[in-house]
Design a protein around this motif. Structure first.
Motif, PDB file in Angstrom:
ATOM      1  N   VAL A  57      21.600  36.327  -0.435  1.00  0.00           N
ATOM      2  CA  VAL A  57      22.497  35.202  -0.755  1.00  0.00           C
ATOM      3  C   VAL A  57      21.982  34.511  -2.008  1.00  0.00           C
ATOM      4  N   GLU A  58      22.798  34.522  -3.065  1.00  0.00           N
ATOM      5  CA  GLU A  58      22.394  33.830  -4.298  1.00  0.00           C
ATOM      6  C   GLU A  58      22.682  32.345  -4.174  1.00  0.00           C
ATOM      7  N   GLY A  59      23.708  32.029  -3.379  1.00  0.00           N
ATOM      8  CA  GLY A  59      23.988  30.620  -3.101  1.00  0.00           C
ATOM      9  C   GLY A  59      24.742  29.885  -4.194  1.00  0.00           C
ATOM     10  N   ILE A  60      25.515  30.595  -5.025  1.00  0.00           N
ATOM     11  CA  ILE A  60      26.345  29.894  -6.013  1.00  0.00           C
ATOM     12  C   ILE A  60      27.653  29.516  -5.333  1.00  0.00           C
ATOM     13  N   GLY A  61      27.899  28.208  -5.212  1.00  0.00           N
ATOM     14  CA  GLY A  61      29.140  27.760  -4.595  1.00  0.00           C
ATOM     15  C   GLY A  61      30.267  27.718  -5.609  1.00  0.00           C
ATOM     16  N   GLN A  62      29.982  27.112  -6.766  1.00  0.00           N
ATOM     17  CA  GLN A  62      31.018  26.858  -7.762  1.00  0.00           C
ATOM     18  C   GLN A  62      30.363  26.703  -9.119  1.00  0.00           C
ATOM     19  N   ILE A  63      31.072  27.093 -10.167  1.00  0.00           N
ATOM     20  CA  ILE A  63      30.595  26.821 -11.529  1.00  0.00           C
ATOM     21  C   ILE A  63      31.695  26.044 -12.231  1.00  0.00           C
ATOM     22  N   LYS A  64      31.414  24.779 -12.562  1.00  0.00           N
ATOM     23  CA  LYS A  64      32.430  23.945 -13.226  1.00  0.00           C
ATOM     24  C   LYS A  64      32.095  23.831 -14.705  1.00  0.00           C
ATOM     25  N   ILE A  65      33.124  23.898 -15.533  1.00  0.00           N
ATOM     26  CA  ILE A  65      32.930  23.861 -16.993  1.00  0.00           C
ATOM     27  C   ILE A  65      33.766  22.735 -17.589  1.00  0.00           C
ATOM     28  N   LYS A  66      33.101  21.895 -18.412  1.00  0.00           N
ATOM     29  CA  LYS A  66      33.830  20.859 -19.146  1.00  0.00           C
ATOM     30  C   LYS A  66      33.545  21.066 -20.629  1.00  0.00           C
ATOM     31  N   ARG A  68      34.075  19.828 -24.726  1.00  0.00           N
ATOM     32  CA  ARG A  68      34.521  18.898 -25.764  1.00  0.00           C
ATOM     33  C   ARG A  68      34.354  19.626 -27.093  1.00  0.00           C
ATOM     34  N   ILE A  69      34.688  18.946 -28.183  1.00  0.00           N
ATOM     35  CA  ILE A  69      34.607  19.602 -29.495  1.00  0.00           C
ATOM     36  C   ILE A  69      33.165  20.036 -29.794  1.00  0.00           C
ATOM     37  N   ASP A  70      32.199  19.178 -29.441  1.00  0.00           N
ATOM     38  CA  ASP A  70      30.807  19.452 -29.808  1.00  0.00           C
ATOM     39  C   ASP A  70      29.912  19.799 -28.618  1.00  0.00           C
ATOM     40  N   LEU A  71      30.491  19.925 -27.429  1.00  0.00           N
ATOM     41  CA  LEU A  71      29.652  20.118 -26.236  1.00  0.00           C
ATOM     42  C   LEU A  71      30.355  20.990 -25.186  1.00  0.00           C
ATOM     43  N   ILE A  72      29.568  21.891 -24.581  1.00  0.00           N
ATOM     44  CA  ILE A  72      30.036  22.633 -23.394  1.00  0.00           C
ATOM     45  C   ILE A  72      29.108  22.227 -22.256  1.00  0.00           C
ATOM     46  N   GLN A  73      29.664  21.624 -21.238  1.00  0.00           N
ATOM     47  CA  GLN A  73      28.857  21.200 -20.101  1.00  0.00           C
ATOM     48  C   GLN A  73      29.160  22.096 -18.909  1.00  0.00           C
ATOM     49  N   VAL A  74      28.110  22.718 -18.359  1.00  0.00           N
ATOM     50  CA  VAL A  74      28.270  23.629 -17.220  1.00  0.00           C
ATOM     51  C   VAL A  74      27.491  23.057 -16.034  1.00  0.00           C
ATOM     52  N   ILE A  75      28.176  22.908 -14.908  1.00  0.00           N
ATOM     53  CA  ILE A  75      27.504  22.435 -13.692  1.00  0.00           C
ATOM     54  C   ILE A  75      27.555  23.556 -12.665  1.00  0.00           C
ATOM     55  N   ILE A  76      26.368  23.992 -12.228  1.00  0.00           N
ATOM     56  CA  ILE A  76      26.289  25.066 -11.219  1.00  0.00           C
ATOM     57  C   ILE A  76      26.025  24.406  -9.859  1.00  0.00           C
ATOM     58  N   TYR A  77      26.959  24.576  -8.949  1.00  0.00           N
ATOM     59  CA  TYR A  77      26.770  24.042  -7.591  1.00  0.00           C
ATOM     60  C   TYR A  77      26.136  25.135  -6.742  1.00  0.00           C
ATOM     61  N   MET A  78      24.901  24.891  -6.310  1.00  0.00           N
ATOM     62  CA  MET A  78      24.163  25.909  -5.548  1.00  0.00           C
ATOM     63  C   MET A  78      23.821  25.412  -4.150  1.00  0.00           C
ATOM     64  N   GLY A  79      23.856  26.333  -3.208  1.00  0.00           N
ATOM     65  CA  GLY A  79      23.477  25.992  -1.836  1.00  0.00           C
ATOM     66  C   GLY A  79      21.970  25.914  -1.699  1.00  0.00           C
ATOM     67  N   PHE A  80      21.272  26.784  -2.451  1.00  0.00           N
ATOM     68  CA  PHE A  80      19.802  26.837  -2.355  1.00  0.00           C
ATOM     69  C   PHE A  80      19.206  26.789  -3.764  1.00  0.00           C
ATOM     70  N   PRO A  81      19.260  25.615  -4.437  1.00  0.00           N
ATOM     71  CA  PRO A  81      18.795  25.553  -5.825  1.00  0.00           C
ATOM     72  C   PRO A  81      17.297  25.799  -5.975  1.00  0.00           C
ATOM     73  N   LYS A  82      16.528  25.622  -4.888  1.00  0.00           N
ATOM     74  CA  LYS A  82      15.078  25.847  -4.950  1.00  0.00           C
ATOM     75  C   LYS A  82      14.765  27.267  -5.380  1.00  0.00           C
ATOM     76  N   LEU A  83      15.635  28.209  -4.997  1.00  0.00           N
ATOM     77  CA  LEU A  83      15.400  29.621  -5.315  1.00  0.00           C
ATOM     78  C   LEU A  83      15.316  29.842  -6.814  1.00  0.00           C
ATOM     79  N   LEU A  84      16.093  29.067  -7.582  1.00  0.00           N
ATOM     80  CA  LEU A  84      16.101  29.240  -9.040  1.00  0.00           C
ATOM     81  C   LEU A  84      15.014  28.399  -9.702  1.00  0.00           C
ATOM     82  N   ILE A  85      14.809  27.184  -9.184  1.00  0.00           N
ATOM     83  CA  ILE A  85      13.935  26.231  -9.870  1.00  0.00           C
ATOM     84  C   ILE A  85      12.470  26.400  -9.455  1.00  0.00           C
TER      85      ILE A  85
END
Length: 218
Positions: A57-66, A68-85
């Motif tokens: 289980v990688e635990g990726i729930g959702q990837i949201k992208i916002k 703007r002209i000068d910025l791409i903001q990516v939010i990764i919703y994870m069930g088990f973020p400890k696995l990556l960090i």
């Protein structure tokens, strides 16, 4: 025959919001959609390569992208973020720099954040990944479905439906098996239903997993 519609698209504007938020001129629209797909695929591949998990289980729930002209903001919703960090806090920075090279975004800044999903098994993507991991390990499909429903009930949902289609248990003729617990009112637009479709490659062939989770009262 019943006419099926994606439960998320059906509820857009009532209980469901878009996963990508940006504005583009008609001529740039397709390029932006392709860019979103690249971002999502890159993140999934990176996490698959960099996480060694016994359950699969990688635990990726959702990837949201916002955007703007000068910025791409990516939010990764994870069930088990400890696995990556855990142990390697520089992994997010590495992911950020690699993605910036891949997208070739010179004038735009890329910002990646990780958010934790409170009840991981309330999210259909994480649940589908769990079932996929079980099927890859040759666990009986009924056992995998029942275990998944148990986990969802513990997370406190109103109802859940799981469907697996394909050459289940290596049988020659493909079939569809499903199981439902609680209520899943697909026709009620105000009912907050989360849905996911997931493919898993087993030694017998490709299986399709669909998960519907009913979260709130109508």
């Amino acid at each position: 025959m019943g006419q099926k519609i994606n439960p998320l698209g059906f509820r857009l504007g009532t209980t469901q919001n878009h996963d990508s938020v940006w504005f583009a001129q008609p001529k740039n629209y397709s390029a932006n959609i392709q860019e979103d797909k690249k971002i999502r695929d890159f993140i999934k591949n990176y996490i698959q390569k960099n996480i060694r998990v016994s359950s699969g289980v990688e635990g990726i729930g959702q990837i949201k992208i916002k955007k703007r002209i000068d910025l791409i903001q990516v939010i990764i919703y994870m069930g088990f973020p400890k696995l990556l960090i855990e142990g390697k806090p520089q992994k997010i920075e590495e992911l950020q720099t690699n993605m910036q090279k891949k997208l070739n975004c010179v004038n735009r800044k890329l910002n990646i954040a990780i958010a934790r999903v409170a009840n991981a098994y309330k999210h259909p993507n994480i649940l589908a990944e769990f079932i996929a991991g079980q099927l890859k390990n040759r666990v009986s499909f009924r056992k995998a479905m029942k275990k998944a429903i148990e986990l969802t009930e513990q997370a406190g949902t109103k109802g859940v439906q799981v469907q697996i289609a394909g050459r289940i248990d290596g049988k020659e003729i493909a079939r569809v098996e499903w199981i439902r617990e609680g209520r899943v009112p697909l026709q009620t637009i105000r009912a907050q239903i989360d849905y996911c479709c997931y493919t898993v490659r087993t030694i017998y062939g490709v299986l399709g997993i669909k998960v519907w989770i009913f979260l709130n009262k109508e």
